[in-house]
Design an enzyme around this catalytic site. Structure first.
Site, PDB file in Angstrom:
ATOM      1  N   ARG A   1       0.731  -1.292   0.093  1.00  0.00           N
ATOM      2  CA  ARG A   1      -0.192   0.135   0.090  1.00  0.00           C
ATOM      3  C   ARG A   1       0.994   1.195  -0.096  1.00  0.00           C
ATOM      4  NH1 ARG A   1      -1.426   1.524   4.510  1.00  0.00           N
ATOM      5  NH2 ARG A   1      -2.074  -0.445   5.676  1.00  0.00           N
TER       6      ARG A   1
ATOM      7  N   TYR B   1     -17.633  17.588 -13.087  1.00  0.00           N
ATOM      8  CA  TYR B   1     -18.046  16.162 -13.233  1.00  0.00           C
ATOM      9  C   TYR B   1     -19.136  15.731 -11.997  1.00  0.00           C
ATOM     10  CZ  TYR B   1     -17.859  11.131 -13.274  1.00  0.00           C
ATOM     11  OH  TYR B   1     -17.969   9.864 -13.460  1.00  0.00           O
TER      12      TYR B   1
ATOM     13  N   ASP C   1      -8.683  19.476 -12.607  1.00  0.00           N
ATOM     14  CA  ASP C   1      -9.169  18.211 -13.206  1.00  0.00           C
ATOM     15  C   ASP C   1      -8.792  18.144 -14.564  1.00  0.00           C
ATOM     16  OD1 ASP C   1     -10.079  15.874 -14.423  1.00  0.00           O
ATOM     17  OD2 ASP C   1     -11.927  15.929 -12.938  1.00  0.00           O
TER      18      ASP C   1
ATOM     19  N   LYS D   1     -10.097   7.446 -18.511  1.00  0.00           N
ATOM     20  CA  LYS D   1     -10.494   7.880 -19.507  1.00  0.00           C
ATOM     21  C   LYS D   1      -9.213   7.985 -20.806  1.00  0.00           C
ATOM     22  CE  LYS D   1     -14.099   8.521 -17.130  1.00  0.00           C
ATOM     23  NZ  LYS D   1     -14.486   9.659 -16.366  1.00  0.00           N
TER      24      LYS D   1
HETATM   25  C1  LIG Z   1     -14.895  10.055 -15.177  1.00  0.00           C
HETATM   26  C2  LIG Z   1     -14.319  11.471 -14.652  1.00  0.00           C
HETATM   27  C3  LIG Z   1     -13.955  11.540 -13.180  1.00  0.00           C
HETATM   28  C4  LIG Z   1     -14.251  10.404 -12.297  1.00  0.00           C
HETATM   29  O1  LIG Z   1     -13.235   9.305 -12.612  1.00  0.00           O
HETATM   30  P1  LIG Z   1     -13.508   7.764 -12.309  1.00  0.00           P
HETATM   31  O2  LIG Z   1     -12.209   7.045 -12.891  1.00  0.00           O
HETATM   32  O3  LIG Z   1     -14.598   7.297 -12.938  1.00  0.00           O
HETATM   33  O4  LIG Z   1     -13.641   7.488 -10.627  1.00  0.00           O
HETATM   34  C5  LIG Z   1     -13.610  12.519 -12.680  1.00  0.00           C
HETATM   35  N1  LIG Z   1     -13.575  13.727 -13.430  1.00  0.00           N
HETATM   36  C6  LIG Z   1     -13.868  13.751 -14.764  1.00  0.00           C
HETATM   37  C7  LIG Z   1     -13.584  14.829 -15.697  1.00  0.00           C
HETATM   38  C8  LIG Z   1     -14.274  12.525 -15.392  1.00  0.00           C
HETATM   39  O5  LIG Z   1     -14.735  12.641 -16.704  1.00  0.00           O
END
Ligand SMILES: *Cc1c(COP(=O)(O)O)cnc(C)c1O
Length: 383
Positions: free
Chosen positions: A45, A97, A169, A194
């Site tokens: 961890r 998001y 983000d 993504k």
């Molecule tokens: C999908 C997404 C998240 C969350 O991520 P996960 O991997 O699904 O937990 C956060 N911010 C944005 C812009 C996203 O598209």
């Protein structure tokens, strides 16, 4: 090193002991010590060589000092919120998001950390939202699904002047196009699920900072709260990230062609794509980013027509998520943004007939023909 070379040679992604060019999956929970307290890795961890591979890799790509890998994007964002304490206040982009909105308003809020959701495309609104207990500004640019653009450098100046932390983000643009730390941000977060992973096969999240003190705290939280990325998922993520450049370049071309097609289609009354010079955030986006990305949203008049289009496309997969090799299509009002009450949804511009596309790596001619045929069918039905 230029950015494509960095995607191949960045981070510690070659195995030092064997020279293996693909870093092995170190599937181990503990590591033998050469003497008490004499070790490089201690416990899975706290640190793992495969995870360190992806962490050093993203730190290089974002031009930061240290990276941290988490079990999901939400776990990464949660770790960032754990930098703050009860009584603190965070300013967040209003159309952030949905999962981030839910985290801030339903979970983090229970621990006494308050979030205000503000239109961060407007600096005056951020200034007005700053209180004595404000500690951070959390922005997303461009946003989902309306591709609203926030000026990172301007917000960074405002945030610095007030002694706050700026978190960006960067999921939609990826470091291939946009590197917020170089524009003055303190922390970058990613849903690596993504574009970074890029193949719809690994849920993962990343955090990067260029600040030593924040890095110490983030590592303490990562180890202490424990939402780490597994060695196998770390390996998958490294594998995906190596081809980020070619994917983003190809997606850029495809998205541009599809956006042009949509713009000229009589059934479409609005196209949201930051690559259009009349998009409200176009000029700012162009200043802070080298590409416009693969997300396009467009509106048809009715939900019925939108549903027909979704039903009749062959190459666009009806699914949530984004940023992968396959093109995806979704209806935000009924899917990703269904939890927002209709009135608020309409007010922020997410109309019933709004369709969101995540452009993938198919031939753009096929994508366009596919959409054209689905438009035709949707019209036949509505007459
Ligand atoms: C999908 C997404 C998240 C969350 O991520 P996960 O991997 O699904 O937990 C956060 N911010 C944005 C812009 C996203 O598209």
């Amino acid at each position: 090193m230029r950015k494509k070379t960095k995607l191949i040679h960045g981070g510690k992604t070659v195995d030092q002991s064997t020279g293996a060019v693909s870093l092995p999956i170190f599937q181990a929970t503990t590591f033998k010590q050469d003497g008490v307290g004499n070790f490089t890795y201690e416990y899975g961890r706290t640190g793992n060589p495969t995870r360190e591979g992806v962490e050093t890799f993203i730190a290089d790509l974002e031009e930061g000092k240290r990276g941290f890998a988490f079990a999901s994007g939400m776990a990464a964002i949660t770790a960032v919120t754990q930098l703050f304490s009860a009584g603190d206040h965070i300013i967040v982009t209003d159309d952030v998001y949905g999962g981030t909105f839910r985290l801030m308003s339903k979970i983090v809020s229970r621990f006494g950390i308050e979030a205000s959701f503000v239109d961060t495309t407007n600096q005056d609104k951020i200034q007005a939202a700053i209180r004595p207990e404000t500690k951070a500004v959390f922005i997303e640019t461009p946003t989902n699904p309306l591709l609203k653009v926030t000026d990172i450098e301007a917000i960074a100046a405002l945030v610095n002047k007030n002694g706050l932390t700026l978190v960006v983000d960067n999921t939609f643009s990826t470091p291939y196009w946009q590197r917020p730390l170089t524009l003055g941000a303190d922390i970058v977060v990613h849903s690596a699920t993504k574009y970074l992973g890029g193949h719809s096969d690994v849920v993962s999240g990343l955090v990067v900072t260029n600040n030593d003190e924040l890095a110490e705290k983030l590592h303490f939280i990562q180890n202490g709260a424990g939402a780490v990325l597994s060695p196998h998922d770390s390996w998958l993520l490294i594998r995906g990230m190596k081809t980020l450049g070619v994917r983003m370049e190809e997606i850029e071309q495809n998205a541009n062609s599809v956006a042009q097609f949509l713009r000229n289609h009589p059934d479409v009354h609005k196209v949201y794509y930051p690559g259009f010079s009349d998009h409200p955030g176009h000029h700012i986006h162009k200043q802070q980013s080298e590409g416009f990305g693969g997300m396009i949203s467009f509106a048809v008049s009715t939900e019925e027509q939108a549903l027909e289009i979704l039903k009749n496309v062959k190459y666009f997969t009806l699914a949530e998520s984004l940023g992968a090799v396959e093109s995806l299509i979704s209806l935000p009002a009924k899917m990703t943004h269904a939890s927002i009450p209709r009135e608020r949804r309409l007010k922020i511009g997410i109309e019933d007939g709004l369709i969101r596309l995540s452009i993938g790596l198919e031939d753009s001619e096929d994508l366009i023909e596919d959409l054209a045929a689905a438009f035709e069918k949707s019209k036949q039905l509505s007459h």
